[in-house]
Design a protein around this motif. Structure first.
Motif, short mmCIF file in Angstrom:
data_model
loop_
_atom_site.label_atom_id
_atom_site.label_comp_id
_atom_site.label_asym_id
_atom_site.label_seq_id
_atom_site.Cartn_x
_atom_site.Cartn_y
_atom_site.Cartn_z
N UNK A 120 129.46 48.53 1.82
CA UNK A 120 130.87 48.56 1.42
C UNK A 120 131.10 47.72 0.17
N UNK A 121 130.42 46.56 0.09
CA UNK A 121 130.58 45.68 -1.08
C UNK A 121 130.06 46.36 -2.34
N UNK A 122 128.91 47.06 -2.22
CA UNK A 122 128.35 47.76 -3.38
C UNK A 122 129.27 48.88 -3.84
N UNK A 123 129.82 49.65 -2.89
CA UNK A 123 130.75 50.72 -3.25
C UNK A 123 132.00 50.15 -3.88
N UNK A 124 132.45 49.03 -3.36
CA UNK A 124 133.66 48.40 -3.88
C UNK A 124 133.46 47.93 -5.32
N UNK A 125 132.25 47.48 -5.65
CA UNK A 125 131.98 47.01 -7.02
C UNK A 125 132.08 48.13 -8.04
N UNK A 126 131.90 49.37 -7.62
CA UNK A 126 132.07 50.51 -8.53
C UNK A 126 133.42 51.19 -8.34
N UNK A 127 134.27 50.60 -7.51
CA UNK A 127 135.62 51.13 -7.32
C UNK A 127 135.69 52.40 -6.51
N UNK A 128 134.69 52.65 -5.64
CA UNK A 128 134.66 53.88 -4.86
C UNK A 128 135.05 53.58 -3.41
N UNK A 129 136.14 54.21 -2.96
CA UNK A 129 136.61 54.02 -1.59
C UNK A 129 136.08 55.17 -0.74
N UNK A 130 134.93 54.95 -0.11
CA UNK A 130 134.30 56.01 0.69
C UNK A 130 133.45 55.36 1.79
N UNK A 131 133.14 56.16 2.82
CA UNK A 131 132.32 55.69 3.94
C UNK A 131 130.87 56.12 3.75
N UNK A 132 129.91 55.43 4.39
CA UNK A 132 128.50 55.84 4.27
C UNK A 132 128.25 57.27 4.73
N UNK A 133 129.06 57.76 5.68
CA UNK A 133 128.86 59.12 6.20
C UNK A 133 129.45 60.20 5.30
N UNK A 134 130.13 59.82 4.23
CA UNK A 134 130.77 60.80 3.35
C UNK A 134 129.72 61.69 2.68
N UNK A 135 129.84 63.03 2.80
CA UNK A 135 128.88 63.92 2.10
C UNK A 135 129.02 63.80 0.59
N UNK A 136 127.90 63.71 -0.09
CA UNK A 136 127.95 63.62 -1.55
C UNK A 136 128.56 64.87 -2.17
N UNK A 142 132.23 62.53 -11.11
CA UNK A 142 132.44 61.13 -11.45
C UNK A 142 132.24 60.21 -10.25
N UNK A 143 132.71 60.65 -9.08
CA UNK A 143 132.54 59.85 -7.87
C UNK A 143 131.06 59.74 -7.49
N UNK A 144 130.30 60.83 -7.69
CA UNK A 144 128.87 60.76 -7.38
C UNK A 144 128.15 59.80 -8.32
N UNK A 145 128.59 59.77 -9.57
CA UNK A 145 128.01 58.80 -10.51
C UNK A 145 128.26 57.39 -10.03
N UNK A 146 129.48 57.12 -9.56
CA UNK A 146 129.81 55.78 -9.08
C UNK A 146 129.04 55.45 -7.81
#
Length: 531
Positions: A120-136, A142-146
């Motif tokens: 969650x901390x790593x996702x937060x550092x790129x500004x992406x609000x998503x869960x680990x189970x979220x399908x890519x 742009x979200x996949x890049x983040x």
């Protein structure tokens, strides 16, 4: 031992045989380095050599430390999730079984109870609000890049290798990546044309077809150094032109002196004061002296011309494009575009644009902004007529042209010159060539087939064809700086600054928007909170 990357005597050629590197020596320490250069010069190839994806034809690559590599595009399988990207799927499954009371003793002993918090901390550092189970596959490009960048920093590598990390990101995503790199304290090599991002680096490496040059400091320091180089080249040209004039003056003075001496000798000989045998010797010496003087003058002239040519070529490389365009004649009070209560989209009952009203008056320069998916490109399609409104009206009161990222108004199979004549049928050949020359397509360069152009050349050609003869009062641009190198962006900015009509621009590049003098912003709302 400190982390480092060293390339020694690297040579590599493209599959078509075109050499990119020849005996290249380059090293990177544990600092953030921006890698810049024109499209096609080998920036992405250099990252592949460092990562080991390709091998040099000769020379060695030594990497001391771990690498995290971000590609320009993240390809995903339908079932792949963010957890798969992070490589933590099995570890998270253990935590889920532990939460359900189904984990074995060995699994409980090996469980990483802080894993979810670190993801969650790593996702937060790129500004992406998503869960680990979220399908890519459910994420935008742009979200996949983040997500990919978050997965890299999760592993805490010694070096990040980033290839255009802010391409296709909305403003929020770009800000998150820029903030991340500003706080990054390990090594990084960043291929980018994003000048905001390059302000956060510690050094710039400029890659050319001949060499790689390192400049300490960020983008602003690099530009200052390049400005000093330009001033020095201009000084060298001035001095070389002075020497050319001086060489010509001295050569003429020498010819005149010799002619005066010869004339005086002939007058003396005419009076009979010099024996015939001496006259022959004097004539021979005069001819020899004249020949020596001519050869000396030719050598000096050639050297001065060579110095002037070298200085002029350097100026052409360093000098930003500057153009003068024909006026559009757009009155300041004229309504150019009016949208009234417009709703539209692509799927029934799923509007992208809802009840939008705005107008453009006179030579306004309007940036259309908003998160990815907010409808910016849809709005441009409505203005151009490519998409019809479901409700409301779209009124365009003047001629317009649109340049998208692919510059589709140009025929790829035709030359730049032929495209110009097609788009500007009223322009004669002289007007065509003069207009194209203003955008740096001189002589045979104007005869290049459009399909052979780089991204930067393509957009510059599009601008030349649209703005060069009788520019329309309204010009529409959709992400014009994506995939352009920095020199090409500067050329496009120069062309747009010289345009006196109205601009409607979709771009997340704030430096670009500032440079072209945006006067107003139209912010589109988004129903997607992730951006």
């Amino acid at each position: 031992m400190p982390a480092s990357i060293t390339l020694s005597q690297i040579s590599w050629s493209a599959p078509d045989g075109r050499p990119l590197f020849s005996n290249l020596d380059l090293s990177f320490g544990a600092e953030r380095t921006g890698l810049v250069g024109r499209n096609g010069v080998g920036k992405t190839t250099l990252l592949k050599l460092v990562s080991g994806e390709i091998q040099p034809h000769s020379g060695t690559v030594s990497v001391g430390g771990s690498l995290g590599v971000l590609r320009q595009s993240v390809q995903v399988a339908p079932e792949e999730t963010i957890a798969d990207l992070f490589g933590v799927t099995d570890a998270l499954a253990i935590l889920r079984r532990a939460e359900a009371g189904q984990a074995t003793a060995d699994e409980l002993a090996s469980a990483d109870w802080m894993l979810e918090a670190r993801v969650a901390a790593a996702l937060n550092r790129t500004g992406l609000d998503a869960l680990p189970e979220t399908p890519l596959a459910a994420l935008s490009g742009g979200q996949r890049t983040r997500a990919g960048l978050a997965a890299l920093i999760f592993t805490e590598p010694d070096f990040l290798l980033l290839d255009e990390p802010t391409n296709n990101l909305d403003r929020e995503g770009r800000d998150a990546v820029i903030a991340l790199m500003a706080a990054w304290r390990a090594g990084a090599i960043i291929v980018s044309h994003d000048r905001e991002l390059l302000e956060s680096v510690d050094a710039i490496v400029e890659l050319t077809s001949l060499s790689a040059t390192r400049f300490g400091g960020n983008w602003s320091h690099y530009r200052e150094r390049k400005a000093l180089e330009l001033a020095a080249a201009q000084h060298d040209l001035t001095e070389a032109e002075k020497r050319m004039a001086e060489v010509a003056r001295k050569a003429q003075a020498t010819v005149e002196r010799q002619a005066h001496r010869d004339s005086a000798g002939r007058k003396t000989a005419a009076k009979g004061g010099i024996p015939r045998i001496m006259l022959g010797g004097m004539k021979e010496r005069s001819e020899t002296t004249g020949g020596d003087n001519a050869r000396l003058a030719d050598r000096r002239r050639a050297q001065a011309m060579e110095e002037a040519t070298a200085a002029r070529e350097k100026i052409e490389i360093l000098q930003p494009l500057s153009v003068t365009l024909p006026p559009t004649g757009l009155p300041a009070s004229k309504i150019v575009l009016k949208m009234d209560g417009v709703t539209s989209g692509y799927q029934p009952d799923d509007p992208v644009i809802r009840d939008l009203s705005f107008d453009v008056t006179g030579p306004e320069r309007i940036a259309v902004t908003g998160r990815n998916g907010s409808g910016k490109t849809t709005l441009l399609a409505l203005v151009t007529g490519a998409l019809k409104p479901w409700a409301g009206t779209v009124s365009v009161m003047t001629d317009l042209s649109m340049l998208d990222q692919k510059v589709s108004l140009l025929d790829p199979s035709a030359s730049i010159r032929d495209n110009f004549r097609r788009i500007n049928p009223q322009a004669d050949e002289n007007t065509c060539r003069a207009a194209l020359a203003r955008f740096m397509f001189r002589a045979d360069a104007a005869l290049q087939t459009v399909s052979t152009l780089s991204g930067g050349q393509l957009l510059r050609a599009g601008l030349a064809c649209v703005l060069g003869s009788a520019p329309p009062p309204l010009l529409i641009l959709d992400e014009p700086t994506n995939h352009l190198d920095i020199d090409s962006i500067a050329a496009v900015e120069a062309g747009l600054r010289a345009f006196d009509g109205a601009l409607l621009v979709v771009s997340h590049d704030e430096t670009f928007l500032d440079s072209i003098g945006i006067t107003r912003r139209l912010e589109l709302p988004s129903a997607d909170p992730a951006g």
